[in-house]
Design a protein around this motif. Structure first.
Motif, PDB file in Angstrom:
ATOM      1  N   UNK A  37       0.785  -1.235   0.000  1.00 33.01           N
ATOM      2  CA  UNK A  37       0.000   0.000   0.000  1.00 33.01           C
ATOM      3  C   UNK A  37       0.811   1.276   0.000  1.00 33.01           C
ATOM      4  N   UNK A  38       2.129   1.174  -0.166  1.00 36.02           N
ATOM      5  CA  UNK A  38       2.989   2.355  -0.063  1.00 36.02           C
ATOM      6  C   UNK A  38       3.284   2.986  -1.426  1.00 36.02           C
ATOM      7  N   UNK A  39       2.280   3.012  -2.292  1.00 32.31           N
ATOM      8  CA  UNK A  39       2.422   3.575  -3.634  1.00 32.31           C
ATOM      9  C   UNK A  39       1.140   4.306  -4.013  1.00 32.31           C
ATOM     10  N   UNK A  40       1.276   5.280  -4.868  1.00 30.33           N
ATOM     11  CA  UNK A  40       0.090   5.912  -5.421  1.00 30.33           C
ATOM     12  C   UNK A  40      -0.706   4.958  -6.274  1.00 30.33           C
ATOM     13  N   UNK A  41      -0.049   4.122  -7.074  1.00 30.59           N
ATOM     14  CA  UNK A  41      -0.775   3.267  -8.011  1.00 30.59           C
ATOM     15  C   UNK A  41      -1.489   2.097  -7.335  1.00 30.59           C
ATOM     16  N   UNK A  42      -1.224   1.873  -6.030  1.00 27.97           N
ATOM     17  CA  UNK A  42      -1.984   0.864  -5.291  1.00 27.97           C
ATOM     18  C   UNK A  42      -3.018   1.499  -4.359  1.00 27.97           C
ATOM     19  N   UNK A  43      -3.265   2.808  -4.556  1.00 25.96           N
ATOM     20  CA  UNK A  43      -4.381   3.436  -3.859  1.00 25.96           C
ATOM     21  C   UNK A  43      -4.051   4.306  -2.678  1.00 25.96           C
ATOM     22  N   UNK A  44      -2.785   4.584  -2.424  1.00 29.23           N
ATOM     23  CA  UNK A  44      -2.424   5.425  -1.282  1.00 29.23           C
ATOM     24  C   UNK A  44      -2.488   6.896  -1.693  1.00 29.23           C
ATOM     25  N   UNK A  45      -3.365   7.685  -1.064  1.00 25.03           N
ATOM     26  CA  UNK A  45      -3.495   9.084  -1.466  1.00 25.03           C
ATOM     27  C   UNK A  45      -2.460  10.020  -0.849  1.00 25.03           C
ATOM     28  N   UNK A  46      -1.647   9.504   0.053  1.00 24.11           N
ATOM     29  CA  UNK A  46      -0.711  10.361   0.784  1.00 24.11           C
ATOM     30  C   UNK A  46       0.696  10.337   0.197  1.00 24.11           C
ATOM     31  N   UNK A 233      -2.504  13.275   8.137  1.00 25.79           N
ATOM     32  CA  UNK A 233      -3.093  12.219   8.952  1.00 25.79           C
ATOM     33  C   UNK A 233      -3.157  10.977   8.064  1.00 25.79           C
ATOM     34  N   UNK A 234      -2.258  10.011   8.261  1.00 28.96           N
ATOM     35  CA  UNK A 234      -2.178   8.865   7.353  1.00 28.96           C
ATOM     36  C   UNK A 234      -3.342   7.895   7.449  1.00 28.96           C
ATOM     37  N   UNK A 235      -4.350   8.194   8.309  1.00 30.15           N
ATOM     38  CA  UNK A 235      -5.524   7.316   8.385  1.00 30.15           C
ATOM     39  C   UNK A 235      -6.684   7.833   7.536  1.00 30.15           C
ATOM     40  N   UNK A 236      -6.561   9.010   6.962  1.00 28.87           N
ATOM     41  CA  UNK A 236      -7.678   9.610   6.223  1.00 28.87           C
ATOM     42  C   UNK A 236      -7.590   9.318   4.728  1.00 28.87           C
ATOM     43  N   UNK A 237      -8.762   9.390   4.072  1.00 25.56           N
ATOM     44  CA  UNK A 237      -8.794   9.306   2.623  1.00 25.56           C
ATOM     45  C   UNK A 237      -8.985   7.934   2.052  1.00 25.56           C
ATOM     46  N   UNK A 238      -9.412   6.966   2.867  1.00 28.32           N
ATOM     47  CA  UNK A 238      -9.575   5.597   2.392  1.00 28.32           C
ATOM     48  C   UNK A 238     -11.032   5.161   2.495  1.00 28.32           C
ATOM     49  N   UNK A 239     -11.388   4.200   1.656  1.00 26.75           N
ATOM     50  CA  UNK A 239     -12.723   3.623   1.770  1.00 26.75           C
ATOM     51  C   UNK A 239     -12.828   2.831   3.066  1.00 26.75           C
ATOM     52  N   UNK A 240     -14.043   2.582   3.514  1.00 26.68           N
ATOM     53  CA  UNK A 240     -14.265   1.970   4.824  1.00 26.68           C
ATOM     54  C   UNK A 240     -13.564   0.632   4.963  1.00 26.68           C
ATOM     55  N   UNK A 241     -13.659  -0.222   3.929  1.00 26.63           N
ATOM     56  CA  UNK A 241     -13.095  -1.567   4.047  1.00 26.63           C
ATOM     57  C   UNK A 241     -11.561  -1.564   4.023  1.00 26.63           C
ATOM     58  N   UNK A 242     -10.972  -0.442   3.636  1.00 23.87           N
ATOM     59  CA  UNK A 242      -9.511  -0.364   3.602  1.00 23.87           C
ATOM     60  C   UNK A 242      -8.978   0.660   4.598  1.00 23.87           C
ATOM     61  N   UNK A 243      -9.810   1.120   5.491  1.00 20.29           N
ATOM     62  CA  UNK A 243      -9.443   2.149   6.468  1.00 20.29           C
ATOM     63  C   UNK A 243      -8.481   1.559   7.502  1.00 20.29           C
ATOM     64  N   UNK A 244      -7.251   2.107   7.625  1.00 17.45           N
ATOM     65  CA  UNK A 244      -6.293   1.563   8.597  1.00 17.45           C
ATOM     66  C   UNK A 244      -6.373   2.202   9.969  1.00 17.45           C
ATOM     67  N   UNK A 296       5.104  -4.122   5.199  1.00 18.68           N
ATOM     68  CA  UNK A 296       5.632  -3.065   6.067  1.00 18.68           C
ATOM     69  C   UNK A 296       5.875  -3.564   7.481  1.00 18.68           C
ATOM     70  N   UNK A 297       6.878  -2.988   8.126  1.00 13.47           N
ATOM     71  CA  UNK A 297       7.153  -3.357   9.515  1.00 13.47           C
ATOM     72  C   UNK A 297       6.126  -2.752  10.458  1.00 13.47           C
ATOM     73  N   UNK A 298       5.650  -1.532  10.134  1.00 16.14           N
ATOM     74  CA  UNK A 298       4.702  -0.843  11.006  1.00 16.14           C
ATOM     75  C   UNK A 298       3.297  -0.911  10.385  1.00 16.14           C
ATOM     76  N   UNK A 299       2.284  -0.688  11.225  1.00 19.71           N
ATOM     77  CA  UNK A 299       0.914  -0.651  10.723  1.00 19.71           C
ATOM     78  C   UNK A 299       0.693   0.641   9.939  1.00 19.71           C
ATOM     79  N   UNK A 300       0.117   0.502   8.747  1.00 18.92           N
ATOM     80  CA  UNK A 300      -0.323   1.637   7.943  1.00 18.92           C
ATOM     81  C   UNK A 300      -1.189   1.073   6.807  1.00 18.92           C
ATOM     82  N   UNK A 301      -1.528   1.902   5.847  1.00 18.17           N
ATOM     83  CA  UNK A 301      -2.396   1.479   4.746  1.00 18.17           C
ATOM     84  C   UNK A 301      -1.782   0.299   3.993  1.00 18.17           C
TER      85      UNK A 301
END
Length: 584
Positions: A37-46, A233-244, A296-301
């Motif tokens: 999830x750490x790419x724009x092309x896989x849906x990360x808006x940040x 805020x790295x938790x914003x901008x995602x659909x509900x089912x993909x909200x981290x 990823x080692x840490x929790x995120x999108x």
């Protein structure tokens, strides 16, 4: 007649030259702990990854591509086409990240086909002879030690603390060398230089392995990049089912900001590298492969995937694979057939006209048929995943994938198939709906495959016989033994009172031994060194963080080196050992 014969010979020579020219340059780029999830092309808006996003739009994107759950096993499989356990790689430290000398790497294969070979960044498959990149087929090597800069095994950057990624001491062709700047910038710059020199030196193609250590911890990044993300805020901008957001602590959020800044810097360096190919006018005939080594080692999108680094769920092992080769595959496309890191080795053998070794099992398959739009008979093959420290623990964090189905085990050694979870990842990417009970035959069949692969792999000779470090060789003298390669007590890191040992193959001769400690050891103790049947001891008269034993006579042998400082009621393991053969 002679004229016709001469023309025919000239034509054959010309055609042979054309065929030789068509062998591509290879640029293999891998990043460290960058999740799906750490790419724009896989849906990360940040995170801002315009260069990599554009590469994805221009590439064959393997949308179901898998690696190992952690660093060293992924790299071993990538570079050999084999399950990592076959190569002797069983851990990321604990003495388990040393590749066997008899493995045949991607660099060795391409070098045998007249490629110039270079690695820049993370190796993590052994820091001593005969397991270093320069021993395993690389003409040029610029690396940090162990699994990460600033870690205990990379003792040349460890003491830099929070600035270990800046102005580092790296290892260039086996020698320490100081560099200025940020590590990712340095690795990219040196990779560009290697490609430029290789291209200008003649007609031989190059294989450049650009292995970024970012965004692995410690999370250090130039401030100009961090400033771009410090307020998000790295938790914003995602659909509900993909909200981290329900998984991310405040520390996770801050870590995500730093990771995204590090990824932003990687994207910048990707732009530099790709621009260099254009400037050399070789982009058309350069095969670019981009991937990451695990989740990823840490929790995120995570784009809706479950799990992260070290987990056998998809979030730990599913990563993007992008393959761009304009001269042969000009049209971008998406390929959904399951592929795995072990497939890169045979794929490059076919595309680069190199010969695969015939004296060993190659677990991967060439992806060329898929690139050409052809079906493959192995599309639903069984793939084995595991991760536990030191050695595989039966049914603990294990998985078997077959097509769109994944069987995940996490239980006791005597667990049976009803204790496992079965997922249909085509319809359940988050692996939340266990369908085991409604598919008993499939679950049983997949458990049989898991058991079979597990039993086969744990019997690998390179796993059963600890890979020794060779000391006293003219190929590496002195040798530095780091905590990363110390076996013994589980989880050796920067503890002082911990039992550790190094497996060595020693050449007969006289040696000087130096022992570096994290802190000065107390006076009045003794340094005890055990090597097989040989035992040496020396009294220590003063407090010091260095102890030296000169003129130690050692015999030809393969044995465990066990150094211990015994003083003040404590048994202390050196932080590292320097061993130099001074006389044959």
């Amino acid at each position: 007649m002679k004229t016709r014969l001469l023309f025919f010979l000239l034509l054959l020579s010309s055609l042979a030259g054309i065929a030789q020219e068509k062998r591509p340059n290879v640029l293999l780029i891998i990043t460290d702990d960058q999740g799906y999830g750490d790419f724009g092309f896989t849906g990360n808006p940040h995170v801002q990854t315009p260069t990599i996003d554009q590469l994805a739009a221009e590439s064959s994107w393997f949308t179901s591509y898998y690696v190992s759950p952690v660093c060293a096993p992924t790299r071993a499989s990538l570079l050999t086409g084999r399950y990592s356990l076959r190569t002797g790689i069983r851990d990321t430290y604990n003495g388990g990240s040393i590749i066997a000398a008899d493995e045949f790497t991607l660099a060795e294969m391409l070098k045998s086909a007249s490629y110039k070979t270079g690695i820049f960044g993370k190796w993590h498959l052994g820091d001593n002879y005969p397991s270093r990149p320069m021993d395993q087929g690389f003409d040029e090597s610029l690396i940090h030690l162990a699994g990460g800069m600033g870690q205990v095994g990379d003792f040349t950057t460890y003491f830099q603390g929070d600035s270990s990624y800046f102005d580092p001491i790296l290892w260039h062709n086996g020698k320490q060398q100081s560099y200025e700047g940020y590590c990712s910038d340095i690795f990219a710059e040196e990779a560009i230089r290697f490609m430029q020199v290789s291209h200008s030196s003649g007609s031989e193609p190059f294989f450049c392995y650009l292995s970024f250590n970012a965004p692995h911890t410690p999370l250090q990044v130039p401030d100009e990049y961090y400033q771009k993300y410090k307020d998000i805020d790295p938790t914003l901008g995602f659909s509900t089912e993909m909200d981290p957001s329900d998984l991310m602590s405040e520390q996770d959020k801050e870590d995500a900001r730093k990771v995204y800044a590090m990824v932003d810097n990687i994207d910048y360096n990707m732009q530099r590298v790709l621009a260099a190919l254009d400037e050399m006018e070789i982009a058309e005939n350069t095969l670019i492969i981009f991937m990451t080594d695990n989740g990823p080692e840490q929790y995120r999108y995570l784009s809706g995937l479950r799990g992260r680094k070290s987990s056998v769920y998809q979030g730990g092992v599913k990563v993007p694979l992008l393959l761009k080769y304009p001269g042969k595959y000009p049209q971008p496309n998406e390929i959904s057939t399951t592929a795995v890191h072990m497939d890169i080795f045979p794929t490059l053998a076919e595309l680069c006209q190199a010969e695969l070794p015939k004296d060993r099992v190659i677990d991967g398959h060439s992806l060329v048929p898929l690139l050409e739009g052809k079906p493959v008979e192995w599309a639903d093959r069984s793939l084995f995943f595991y991760w536990t420290r030191k050695y595989p623990e039966l049914y603990e964090n294990m998985a078997l994938q077959r097509g769109n189905y994944r069987l995940v085990a996490s239980g006791n050694y005597d667990a049976d198939w009803p204790d496992f979870d079965l997922y249909d990842i085509a319809n359940d990417r988050g692996e939340s709906d266990n369908i085991n009970s409604s598919n008993p035959r499939l679950a049983q069949s997949m458990k049989v495959s898991m058991d079979s692969l597990y039993q086969e792999l744990i019997q690998s000779p390179n796993l059963q016989n600890q890979i020794p470090i060779i000391v006293g060789s003219p190929n590496e003298n002195p040798s530095f033994l780091s905590r990363n390669d110390a076996n013994g007590q589980r989880g050796i890191w920067n503890q002082e009172e911990v039992f550790g040992k190094w497996r060595l193959m020693v050449l007969d001769g006289t040696y000087n031994l130096k022992f570096k400690f994290l802190k000065p050891v107390p006076e009045g103790g003794r340094m005890l060194v055990e090597l097989g049947p040989l035992v040496f001891q020396q009294q220590q008269e003063e407090e010091s963080d260095w102890i030296e034993m000169k003129g130690v006579k050692l015999n030809d042998m393969t044995a465990d080196l066990i150094p211990t400082y015994m003083g003040g009621g404590r048994n202390i393991l050196p932080f590292w050992v320097e061993i130099e053969r001074v006389q044959p």
